[in-house]
Design a protein around this motif. Structure first.
Motif, PDB file in Angstrom:
ATOM      1  N   PRO A 263       0.760  -1.312  -0.127  1.00 20.31           N
ATOM      2  CA  PRO A 263      -0.049  -0.055   0.002  1.00 20.31           C
ATOM      3  C   PRO A 263       0.910   1.277   0.056  1.00 20.31           C
ATOM      4  N   PRO A 264       2.114   1.143  -0.230  1.00 17.89           N
ATOM      5  CA  PRO A 264       2.956   2.603   0.143  1.00 17.89           C
ATOM      6  C   PRO A 264       2.406   3.607  -0.739  1.00 17.89           C
ATOM      7  N   ASN A 265       2.240   3.329  -1.893  1.00 18.90           N
ATOM      8  CA  ASN A 265       2.031   4.611  -3.055  1.00 18.90           C
ATOM      9  C   ASN A 265       0.763   4.810  -3.373  1.00 18.90           C
ATOM     10  N   LEU A 266      -0.165   4.649  -2.613  1.00 18.07           N
ATOM     11  CA  LEU A 266      -1.679   5.019  -2.973  1.00 18.07           C
ATOM     12  C   LEU A 266      -2.237   6.434  -2.503  1.00 18.07           C
ATOM     13  N   THR A 267      -2.683   7.050  -3.392  1.00 18.76           N
ATOM     14  CA  THR A 267      -3.256   8.316  -3.209  1.00 18.76           C
ATOM     15  C   THR A 267      -4.565   8.401  -3.756  1.00 18.76           C
ATOM     16  N   LEU A 268      -5.576   8.973  -2.861  1.00 15.16           N
ATOM     17  CA  LEU A 268      -7.138   8.982  -3.379  1.00 15.16           C
ATOM     18  C   LEU A 268      -7.393  10.375  -3.311  1.00 15.16           C
ATOM     19  N   PHE A 269      -7.822  10.972  -4.465  1.00 21.23           N
ATOM     20  CA  PHE A 269      -8.490  12.410  -4.579  1.00 21.23           C
ATOM     21  C   PHE A 269     -10.060  12.100  -4.483  1.00 21.23           C
ATOM     22  N   GLY A 270     -10.781  12.895  -3.748  1.00 25.64           N
ATOM     23  CA  GLY A 270     -12.243  12.754  -3.613  1.00 25.64           C
ATOM     24  C   GLY A 270     -12.705  13.891  -2.968  1.00 25.64           C
ATOM     25  N   TYR A 271     -13.986  13.795  -2.790  1.00 24.70           N
ATOM     26  CA  TYR A 271     -14.963  14.570  -1.937  1.00 24.70           C
ATOM     27  C   TYR A 271     -15.499  13.576  -0.798  1.00 24.70           C
ATOM     28  N   GLN A 272     -15.804  14.238   0.399  1.00 22.58           N
ATOM     29  CA  GLN A 272     -16.340  13.476   1.667  1.00 22.58           C
ATOM     30  C   GLN A 272     -17.833  13.052   1.191  1.00 22.58           C
ATOM     31  N   ILE A 273     -18.433  13.788   0.742  1.00 25.20           N
ATOM     32  CA  ILE A 273     -19.854  13.226   0.554  1.00 25.20           C
ATOM     33  C   ILE A 273     -20.447  12.651  -0.787  1.00 25.20           C
ATOM     34  N   CYS A 274     -19.122  12.359  -1.804  1.00 26.67           N
ATOM     35  CA  CYS A 274     -19.764  11.851  -2.783  1.00 26.67           C
ATOM     36  C   CYS A 274     -19.624  10.294  -2.686  1.00 26.67           C
ATOM     37  N   PRO A 275     -20.812   9.877  -3.154  1.00 24.90           N
ATOM     38  CA  PRO A 275     -20.915   8.228  -2.915  1.00 24.90           C
ATOM     39  C   PRO A 275     -19.941   7.470  -3.603  1.00 24.90           C
ATOM     40  N   TYR A 276     -19.440   8.000  -4.853  1.00 23.47           N
ATOM     41  CA  TYR A 276     -18.580   6.981  -5.743  1.00 23.47           C
ATOM     42  C   TYR A 276     -17.276   7.194  -4.863  1.00 23.47           C
ATOM     43  N   VAL A 277     -16.844   8.038  -4.237  1.00 25.61           N
ATOM     44  CA  VAL A 277     -15.522   8.231  -3.563  1.00 25.61           C
ATOM     45  C   VAL A 277     -15.710   7.494  -2.253  1.00 25.61           C
ATOM     46  N   LEU A 278     -16.969   7.394  -1.677  1.00 25.52           N
ATOM     47  CA  LEU A 278     -17.269   6.770  -0.264  1.00 25.52           C
ATOM     48  C   LEU A 278     -17.217   5.110  -0.554  1.00 25.52           C
ATOM     49  N   ARG A 279     -17.471   4.867  -1.612  1.00 23.95           N
ATOM     50  CA  ARG A 279     -17.211   3.296  -1.785  1.00 23.95           C
ATOM     51  C   ARG A 279     -15.971   3.035  -1.882  1.00 23.95           C
ATOM     52  N   VAL A 280     -15.031   3.619  -2.490  1.00 21.65           N
ATOM     53  CA  VAL A 280     -13.714   3.443  -2.639  1.00 21.65           C
ATOM     54  C   VAL A 280     -13.027   3.500  -1.182  1.00 21.65           C
ATOM     55  N   ARG A 281     -13.315   4.653  -0.444  1.00 13.89           N
ATOM     56  CA  ARG A 281     -12.884   4.675   0.856  1.00 13.89           C
ATOM     57  C   ARG A 281     -13.110   3.806   1.888  1.00 13.89           C
ATOM     58  N   TYR A 282     -14.536   2.928   1.682  1.00 15.33           N
ATOM     59  CA  TYR A 282     -14.853   2.137   2.380  1.00 15.33           C
ATOM     60  C   TYR A 282     -14.045   0.759   2.212  1.00 15.33           C
TER      61      TYR A 282
ATOM     62  N   VAL B  53     -14.992  21.047  -3.591  1.00 16.95           N
ATOM     63  CA  VAL B  53     -16.138  20.877  -4.664  1.00 16.95           C
ATOM     64  C   VAL B  53     -16.435  22.127  -5.638  1.00 16.95           C
ATOM     65  N   TYR B  54     -16.302  23.222  -4.936  1.00 21.10           N
ATOM     66  CA  TYR B  54     -16.513  24.620  -5.517  1.00 21.10           C
ATOM     67  C   TYR B  54     -15.219  25.209  -6.292  1.00 21.10           C
ATOM     68  N   ALA B  55     -13.970  24.681  -6.153  1.00 20.58           N
ATOM     69  CA  ALA B  55     -12.947  25.338  -6.660  1.00 20.58           C
ATOM     70  C   ALA B  55     -12.467  24.678  -7.875  1.00 20.58           C
ATOM     71  N   SER B  56     -11.566  25.191  -8.638  1.00 20.49           N
ATOM     72  CA  SER B  56     -10.827  24.656  -9.674  1.00 20.49           C
ATOM     73  C   SER B  56     -10.247  23.237  -9.145  1.00 20.49           C
ATOM     74  N   LYS B  57     -10.228  22.352 -10.086  1.00 19.78           N
ATOM     75  CA  LYS B  57      -9.552  21.025  -9.902  1.00 19.78           C
ATOM     76  C   LYS B  57      -7.930  21.560  -9.839  1.00 19.78           C
TER      77      LYS B  57
ATOM     78  N   LEU C 298      -4.288  16.301  -9.833  1.00 23.63           N
ATOM     79  CA  LEU C 298      -5.407  15.535 -10.277  1.00 23.63           C
ATOM     80  C   LEU C 298      -5.802  15.591 -11.688  1.00 23.63           C
ATOM     81  N   LEU C 299      -5.560  16.661 -12.253  1.00 27.00           N
ATOM     82  CA  LEU C 299      -5.884  16.713 -13.798  1.00 27.00           C
ATOM     83  C   LEU C 299      -4.707  15.943 -14.652  1.00 27.00           C
ATOM     84  N   ARG C 300      -3.585  15.976 -14.091  1.00 25.97           N
ATOM     85  CA  ARG C 300      -2.572  15.161 -14.591  1.00 25.97           C
ATOM     86  C   ARG C 300      -2.940  13.692 -14.841  1.00 25.97           C
ATOM     87  N   TYR C 301      -3.722  13.242 -14.094  1.00 23.39           N
ATOM     88  CA  TYR C 301      -4.325  11.760 -14.059  1.00 23.39           C
ATOM     89  C   TYR C 301      -5.668  11.743 -14.568  1.00 23.39           C
ATOM     90  N   SER C 302      -6.489  12.704 -14.324  1.00 17.78           N
ATOM     91  CA  SER C 302      -7.768  12.751 -14.502  1.00 17.78           C
ATOM     92  C   SER C 302      -8.194  13.910 -15.289  1.00 17.78           C
TER      93      SER C 302
END
Length: 238
Positions: A8-27, A43-47, A51-55
């Protein structure tokens, strides 16, 4: 490329606390007890450029592994399930796996309906979205009603997250959804459960989850969170 040796050393997750899709992965990351770096986005700011480098579209969840990324909750979860096959998050039998993925896709269709509901620009769009939601939710009610004890599959996680989202959106909309579909009131309530799965999921949620959800819905389109707008007449659905 097989990247399992990087976990697990090189895992980084981008997301929003209330996003259900993010919550799936975090769980799932929590369930697998994988160390990772979580970056909460505004959620209201520019990405951010990282993040944009990968997504390029700024989609979340985005799981960064070394210099590569996966940017879809289903894809991420399937990959983690295969790397950590001993946890049996997916069946080994190909038919059983296909059936589970089929049920997960049905749950995703309800997520799509909710997205249309909270993005409605006017009364007609809201009513049309509510009608669609009313048609698709009953197809997965059996899956959602299962008690959340110890999720041992991706389908269980999908169902738990959706049940919580439906109850939460219904609360923000002052019961409009459950007036249309009374069975919503019988969906599992993670806040009243002390089962390990519910406790694990609660730990991922911000304490002001409903407030944030209301703000997000109002930001996307204020129509559906105005009391005068969501007081629908029953004959509109006759």
């Amino acid at each position: 490329m097989n990247k399992s040796h990087l976990l697990p050393p090189n895992l980084t997750l981008f997301g929003y606390q209330i996003c259900p899709y993010v919550l799936r992965v975090r769980y799932i990351l929590s369930l697998l007890e994988l160390d990772h770096h979580y970056i909460e986005l505004d959620v209201y700011a520019s990405k951010p450029a990282q993040l944009l480098r990968y997504s390029p579209m700024g989609r979340v969840p985005a799981l960064i592994i070394d210099n590569d990324a996966l940017c879809d909750s289903t894809v991420i979860s399937q990959w983690l399930s295969q790397v950590y096959a001993e946890h049996q998050l997916l069946p080994t039998n190909t038919w059983a796996k296909a059936k589970m993925m089929n049920d997960m896709a049905a749950i995703d269709s309800v997520h799509d309906a909710i997205s249309q509901l909270i993005s409605a620009v006017d009364k007609a769009a809201f009513n049309a979205a509510l009608m669609r939601f009313s048609h698709v939710l009953p197809t997965v009610l059996t899956l959602l009603r299962a008690p959340c004890v110890t999720p041992n599959s991706l389908l269980d996680v999908w169902a738990m997250v959706l049940a919580h989202l439906v109850r939460s959106v219904d609360a923000v909309l002052q019961g409009v959804l459950s007036e249309r579909i009374p069975h919503i009131r019988s969906l599992p309530d993670i806040y009243r459960s002390r089962e390990s799965a519910s406790v694990r999921y609660q730990a991922l949620l911000p304490k002001d989850y409903l407030t944030q959800l209301h703000s997000m819905m109002a930001h996307r389109n204020a129509y559906c969170v105005q009391p005068n707008n969501i007081a629908l007449e029953e004959e509109e659905f006759a």
